[in-house]
Design a protein around this motif. Structure first.
Motif, mmCIF file in Angstrom:
data_model
loop_
_atom_site.group_PDB
_atom_site.id
_atom_site.type_symbol
_atom_site.label_atom_id
_atom_site.label_comp_id
_atom_site.label_asym_id
_atom_site.label_seq_id
_atom_site.Cartn_x
_atom_site.Cartn_y
_atom_site.Cartn_z
ATOM 1 N N GLY A 71 0.795 -1.250 -0.037
ATOM 2 C CA GLY A 71 0.036 -0.091 0.014
ATOM 3 C C GLY A 71 0.936 1.149 0.035
ATOM 4 O O GLY A 71 1.942 1.099 0.089
ATOM 5 N N GLU A 72 0.223 2.359 -0.105
ATOM 6 C CA GLU A 72 0.641 3.667 -0.015
ATOM 7 C C GLU A 72 0.664 4.155 1.380
ATOM 8 O O GLU A 72 -0.072 4.001 2.122
ATOM 9 C CB GLU A 72 0.057 4.658 -1.046
ATOM 10 N N LEU A 73 1.760 5.029 1.840
ATOM 11 C CA LEU A 73 1.788 5.431 2.924
ATOM 12 C C LEU A 73 1.604 6.899 3.132
ATOM 13 O O LEU A 73 1.872 7.803 2.114
ATOM 14 C CB LEU A 73 3.283 5.459 3.726
ATOM 15 N N PRO A 74 0.805 7.358 4.117
ATOM 16 C CA PRO A 74 0.704 8.916 4.255
ATOM 17 C C PRO A 74 1.884 9.722 4.287
ATOM 18 O O PRO A 74 2.929 9.201 4.774
ATOM 19 C CB PRO A 74 -0.014 8.924 5.402
ATOM 20 N N ALA A 75 1.929 10.940 4.171
ATOM 21 C CA ALA A 75 3.079 11.537 4.106
ATOM 22 C C ALA A 75 3.572 11.823 5.537
ATOM 23 O O ALA A 75 3.065 11.787 6.477
ATOM 24 C CB ALA A 75 2.689 13.154 3.687
ATOM 25 N N GLY A 76 5.052 11.713 5.513
ATOM 26 C CA GLY A 76 5.985 11.802 6.803
ATOM 27 C C GLY A 76 6.055 13.017 7.119
ATOM 28 O O GLY A 76 5.504 14.143 6.832
ATOM 29 N N GLY A 77 7.213 13.316 7.872
ATOM 30 C CA GLY A 77 7.569 14.636 8.577
ATOM 31 C C GLY A 77 7.923 15.655 7.574
ATOM 32 O O GLY A 77 7.980 16.698 8.073
ATOM 33 N N VAL A 78 8.256 15.228 6.376
ATOM 34 C CA VAL A 78 8.830 16.060 5.423
ATOM 35 C C VAL A 78 8.002 15.801 4.056
ATOM 36 O O VAL A 78 7.747 14.886 3.889
ATOM 37 C CB VAL A 78 10.411 15.974 5.090
ATOM 38 N N ALA A 79 7.742 16.802 3.398
ATOM 39 C CA ALA A 79 7.066 16.830 2.076
ATOM 40 C C ALA A 79 8.121 16.302 1.242
ATOM 41 O O ALA A 79 9.275 16.816 1.117
ATOM 42 C CB ALA A 79 6.525 18.006 1.625
ATOM 43 N N ASP A 80 7.685 15.313 0.348
ATOM 44 C CA ASP A 80 8.639 14.531 -0.595
ATOM 45 C C ASP A 80 8.497 15.341 -1.904
ATOM 46 O O ASP A 80 8.039 14.732 -2.924
ATOM 47 C CB ASP A 80 8.211 12.993 -0.650
ATOM 48 N N GLU A 81 8.767 16.428 -1.972
ATOM 49 C CA GLU A 81 9.343 17.147 -3.322
ATOM 50 C C GLU A 81 10.424 17.028 -3.807
ATOM 51 O O GLU A 81 11.616 17.201 -3.045
ATOM 52 C CB GLU A 81 8.794 18.622 -2.981
ATOM 53 N N TRP A 82 10.513 16.832 -5.167
ATOM 54 C CA TRP A 82 12.041 16.539 -5.576
ATOM 55 C C TRP A 82 12.616 17.822 -6.435
ATOM 56 O O TRP A 82 11.816 18.420 -7.078
ATOM 57 C CB TRP A 82 11.959 15.285 -6.659
ATOM 58 N N GLY A 83 13.553 18.156 -6.190
ATOM 59 C CA GLY A 83 14.493 19.015 -6.947
ATOM 60 C C GLY A 83 15.861 18.781 -7.252
ATOM 61 O O GLY A 83 16.084 17.807 -6.879
ATOM 62 N N VAL A 84 16.131 19.577 -8.422
ATOM 63 C CA VAL A 84 17.540 19.197 -8.949
ATOM 64 C C VAL A 84 18.577 19.810 -8.042
ATOM 65 O O VAL A 84 18.355 20.733 -7.429
ATOM 66 C CB VAL A 84 17.608 19.551 -10.406
ATOM 67 N N VAL A 85 19.586 19.070 -7.876
ATOM 68 C CA VAL A 85 20.641 19.543 -7.024
ATOM 69 C C VAL A 85 21.720 20.344 -7.594
ATOM 70 O O VAL A 85 22.167 20.188 -8.841
ATOM 71 C CB VAL A 85 21.438 18.233 -6.401
ATOM 72 N N LEU A 86 22.092 21.472 -7.248
ATOM 73 C CA LEU A 86 23.112 22.466 -7.624
ATOM 74 C C LEU A 86 23.952 22.674 -6.439
ATOM 75 O O LEU A 86 23.830 22.402 -5.324
ATOM 76 C CB LEU A 86 22.536 23.752 -8.221
ATOM 77 N N ALA A 87 25.293 23.028 -6.756
ATOM 78 C CA ALA A 87 26.396 23.649 -5.945
ATOM 79 C C ALA A 87 25.832 24.512 -5.013
ATOM 80 O O ALA A 87 24.972 25.265 -5.478
ATOM 81 C CB ALA A 87 27.766 24.137 -6.588
ATOM 82 N N LYS A 88 26.202 24.734 -3.648
ATOM 83 C CA LYS A 88 25.833 25.574 -2.762
ATOM 84 C C LYS A 88 25.908 27.185 -3.409
ATOM 85 O O LYS A 88 27.143 27.252 -3.799
ATOM 86 C CB LYS A 88 26.421 25.500 -1.616
ATOM 87 N N ASP A 89 24.957 28.031 -3.453
ATOM 88 C CA ASP A 89 25.165 29.265 -4.013
ATOM 89 C C ASP A 89 25.565 29.419 -5.359
ATOM 90 O O ASP A 89 26.302 30.316 -5.730
ATOM 91 C CB ASP A 89 26.098 30.085 -2.964
ATOM 92 N N SER A 90 24.978 28.274 -5.900
ATOM 93 C CA SER A 90 25.574 28.319 -7.490
ATOM 94 C C SER A 90 24.625 29.440 -8.224
ATOM 95 O O SER A 90 23.587 29.994 -7.848
ATOM 96 C CB SER A 90 24.852 27.127 -8.195
ATOM 97 N N PRO A 91 25.342 30.375 -8.935
ATOM 98 C CA PRO A 91 24.600 31.290 -9.905
ATOM 99 C C PRO A 91 23.471 30.665 -10.806
ATOM 100 O O PRO A 91 22.919 31.640 -11.481
ATOM 101 C CB PRO A 91 25.861 32.120 -10.621
ATOM 102 N N LEU A 92 23.588 29.438 -10.976
ATOM 103 C CA LEU A 92 22.576 28.916 -11.822
ATOM 104 C C LEU A 92 21.307 28.602 -11.279
ATOM 105 O O LEU A 92 20.296 28.148 -11.947
ATOM 106 C CB LEU A 92 23.066 27.370 -12.687
ATOM 107 N N THR A 93 21.262 28.659 -10.077
ATOM 108 C CA THR A 93 20.037 28.223 -9.264
ATOM 109 C C THR A 93 18.785 28.733 -9.627
ATOM 110 O O THR A 93 17.625 28.227 -9.809
ATOM 111 C CB THR A 93 20.236 28.211 -7.695
ATOM 112 N N ASP A 94 18.899 30.322 -9.687
ATOM 113 C CA ASP A 94 17.705 30.941 -9.918
ATOM 114 C C ASP A 94 17.205 30.575 -11.395
ATOM 115 O O ASP A 94 16.178 30.435 -11.937
ATOM 116 C CB ASP A 94 17.858 32.381 -9.899
#
Length: 280
Positions: A224-247
């Motif tokens: 079965g499927e589980l209810p959402a836990g303590g964090v919303a499972d939203e996926w984003g692409v990862v970039l280097a910290k403070d990347s000028p490309l993030t925006d």
């Protein structure tokens, strides 16, 4: 490859030209933020990353350059929004943990089902979300989970998941098991352990659960499927910290959401997610 209409392409070009014109007014003819290539690992190229092994439905045949698969298709759609042709996209591979560790990156962005969390944001940047996933429980026919139809029924089972993942947090927050769960360095390790009978039920995201039960966990089914836990499972692409490309990357993801491309890609590659019981 991503489905983009001439009308949308024309609109995107118009927006880009307008943005350049505004930047020129603000900075004497130089695009805001410096040179156009600022922030890219290789000027004129878009360097993307995915896992050491990339599985369906996210990448077909472990070949992200094909544009086939949910995340491969999204990556090329983002690339197009950023102004890159397919031939200007290059791929590298990383482990899941290495990509979100502090420090320099050998990629412009990395896409491999990363849940956006405040803890991870201390080490890396994330784009705005491109998908929101739920978690599911997979078991073996005839195994200890047979007949389980509630969260209470899962609590006494030996559960397995990838360490540091939303799946692991969902086990803790939603199931609260009485047996210490087994956590593994990667989903590949967890699958191998599950196939070897080391634990009773496997917690993974629902799209992967569909593929796992169909292809690489023999004689398995979705409990079965589980209810959402303590964090919303939203996926984003990862970039280097403070990347000028993030925006820029976030703006590309937002544009794909607004024009319906994200929904189109999701329906094509993850459309099987129907008819699973929500465990209570």
């Amino acid at each position: 490859m991503p489905l983009r209409t001439p009308l949308l392409r024309t609109a995107a070009v118009g927006i880009a030209l307008a943005a350049l014109a505004l930047a020129g007014c603000a900075s004497g003819g130089t695009p805001a933020g410096g040179e156009v290539d600022e922030g890219y690992v290789t000027p004129g190229k878009l360097t993307l990353a995915t896992g050491d092994i990339a599985y369906e439905p996210y990448v077909v045949d472990d070949d992200p350059s094909s544009g086939e698969g949910f995340e491969s298709a999204i990556a090329y759609a983002i690339a197009e929004e950023l102004g890159f042709d397919d031939d200007d996209v290059e791929w590298v591979r990383t482990s899941f943990e290495a990509a979100i560790a502090p420090g320099p990156k050998n990629f412009d962005f990395n896409i491999q089902q990363y849940t956006i969390t405040d803890e991870r944001k201390q080490a890396v940047d994330f784009s705005t979300p491109y998908y929101s996933a739920s978690q599911a429980v997979v078991a073996i026919n005839g195994g200890a989970a047979d007949g389980v139809d509630s969260i209470e029924g899962l609590r006494g089972l030996a559960l397995g998941a990838m360490a540091g993942s939303t799946s692991a947090q969902t086990i803790e927050d939603v199931i609260d098991p009485t047996v210490e769960p087994l956590l593994y360095a990667s989903n590949e390790d967890a699958v191998a352990a599950f196939n070897a009978g080391q634990f009773d039920a496997f917690v993974i995201d629902l799209p992967t659960a569909y593929l796992a039960t169909a292809l690489y966990i023999e004689d398995s089914y979705i409990v079965g499927e589980l209810p959402a836990g303590g964090v919303a499972d939203e996926w984003g692409v990862v970039l280097a910290k403070d990347s000028p490309l993030t925006d820029r990357v976030s703006a590309a993801v937002d544009a794909l959401r607004e024009d319906g491309t994200l929904a189109e890609i999701t329906d094509e590659w993850l459309g099987a997610g129907q008819g699973v019981t929500l465990l209570q």
